[in-house]
Scaffold this motif. Sequence first.
Motif, mmCIF file in Angstrom:
data_model
loop_
_atom_site.group_PDB
_atom_site.id
_atom_site.type_symbol
_atom_site.label_atom_id
_atom_site.label_comp_id
_atom_site.label_asym_id
_atom_site.label_seq_id
_atom_site.Cartn_x
_atom_site.Cartn_y
_atom_site.Cartn_z
ATOM 1 N N LEU A 272 0.793 -1.342 0.120
ATOM 2 C CA LEU A 272 -0.216 -0.044 0.001
ATOM 3 C C LEU A 272 0.889 1.263 -0.030
ATOM 4 C CD1 LEU A 272 -3.127 -0.824 2.480
ATOM 5 C CD2 LEU A 272 -2.995 -0.865 -0.032
ATOM 6 N N LEU A 273 2.092 1.377 0.815
ATOM 7 C CA LEU A 273 2.750 2.553 1.038
ATOM 8 C C LEU A 273 3.701 2.689 -0.209
ATOM 9 C CD1 LEU A 273 3.561 2.770 4.668
ATOM 10 C CD2 LEU A 273 1.549 3.477 3.501
ATOM 11 N N SER A 274 4.262 1.573 -0.636
ATOM 12 C CA SER A 274 5.215 1.503 -1.896
ATOM 13 C C SER A 274 4.459 1.201 -3.458
ATOM 14 C CB SER A 274 6.339 0.691 -1.590
ATOM 15 O OG SER A 274 6.927 1.090 -0.261
ATOM 16 N N GLN A 275 3.283 0.856 -3.422
ATOM 17 C CA GLN A 275 2.671 0.498 -4.506
ATOM 18 C C GLN A 275 3.211 -0.779 -5.093
ATOM 19 O OE1 GLN A 275 3.399 4.187 -4.457
ATOM 20 N NE2 GLN A 275 1.782 4.252 -3.103
ATOM 21 N N GLN A 276 3.798 -1.739 -4.479
ATOM 22 C CA GLN A 276 4.221 -3.006 -5.233
ATOM 23 C C GLN A 276 3.224 -4.035 -5.021
ATOM 24 O OE1 GLN A 276 8.568 -3.902 -4.174
ATOM 25 N NE2 GLN A 276 8.452 -2.360 -2.456
ATOM 26 N N TYR A 277 2.177 -3.790 -5.915
ATOM 27 C CA TYR A 277 1.033 -4.650 -5.575
ATOM 28 C C TYR A 277 1.434 -6.017 -6.215
ATOM 29 C CZ TYR A 277 -1.056 -0.036 -5.690
ATOM 30 O OH TYR A 277 -1.475 1.124 -5.476
ATOM 31 N N SER A 278 1.821 -6.403 -7.194
ATOM 32 C CA SER A 278 2.360 -7.850 -7.651
ATOM 33 C C SER A 278 3.163 -8.389 -6.784
ATOM 34 C CB SER A 278 2.927 -7.593 -9.164
ATOM 35 O OG SER A 278 1.813 -7.365 -10.051
#
Length: 311
Positions: A272-278
Motif C-alpha cells: 500500500l505504501l510503496s505500491q508494489q501490488y504484484s
Amino acid sequence: MHNSSNLGTRLGDAGRYLWRYRILYLLSLPGILYFFLFKYVPLFGSVIAFQNYNIFKGITGSDWVGLEHFQKMFSHYDFLRILNNTLLLGLYDLVIAFPVPILLAILLNEVRMIVFKRLLQTIVYMPHFLSWVVISGIFMGIFSMDAGVVNKVLGFLGMQPIYFLGEDSYIRSILIGSGIWRDSGYGTIIFLAAIAGINPDLYEAAEVDGAGRLKQIWSITLPSLLPTIMILLLLHIGKFLDLGFERVFVFLNPLNLESGEILDTYIYKAGLLSQQYSYTTAIGLFKSVVGLMLILLGNFFSKKTTGESLY
C-alpha cells in the motif's frame, strides 16, 4: 432410459429436500453470498502475482513476468528475517496461547458458585470486544517508562526501569501476552459448551469409584474435549502465518522492528505504501499455499492418530 429415470428421481429428491429445509437455506444465503463475494471472487485477482501489474492497464493489459516476484521475494534481504519473525510468533501463539482457553474453560467449569462463575466469565470475555488500538494503549500504559505499573514495581525493588516496547527482546512476549489477555476468555465459549455436553453420569460414576476432581478432569473432561480441541487446532494451524496485521502493527516502532515485523505488516508497507501490488500479492499467495499445506498435513496426521479431522 433407466439412467434418465434414476436421474429424474434424484433431482426430485434433491428438490424436495431443498424445499423442506428452505427456511434454513434462506437464512444461510447472506453468509454464502458474503463468502462468495469477499472470499472467492477476489481469488481471481491473485493472477497479478504473475504479472507486472499496472493499475491503469488492469489485469488484462498488464505484462506477464511469471515467477519473477517469487524470486524477488526469496532473494530480498529482509524477507527471511520477516518470515522467521512470523514463524516464531505463529509457533509461540500455537504452543503458548492455544492451550490457555482450554485450561481456562476447565477452571471456570470447576467454579461451583453460579454468581461468581458468571462474574468471572464476564470479566474474561470483556477484553475481546476492545480494539487492538485500545489494547495497545493499555499495554503501553502498563509498560511505560515513567508511569507504568511494571516499572514502578521494578523501581520499588531497586531495579532500573526498562523500555519494554523499545527493545527487540521483549516485543514477541508482549505480542503473545496481549493476544492471550484479549482472546483467551472469549475462546473458552466453545470449550465450555463442549464440557456442558458431557454426560454427568460419567462424573458420578467416577466419584463413586473414588476419583477426585483432578482425576475426573484427566480421565473424563480432557478425553471428551479431544474432538473439539483437534478441530480447533487444525483451524489454528491453517492460519499459522496469519497472526493479524492490527495485532502487530499497533505495537511496532523503529526500535522493535527487527524482531516484531511480520509478513502482514511488511505487505502493508510494500504493497500500500510503496505500491508494489504484484510483489505483495505473491507474498500473500505464498502465505495461503503454506497455510493450505499445513492444514492438509495436520488433518492427515490428526485422522491417523486420533480419528478426528475436518473432512
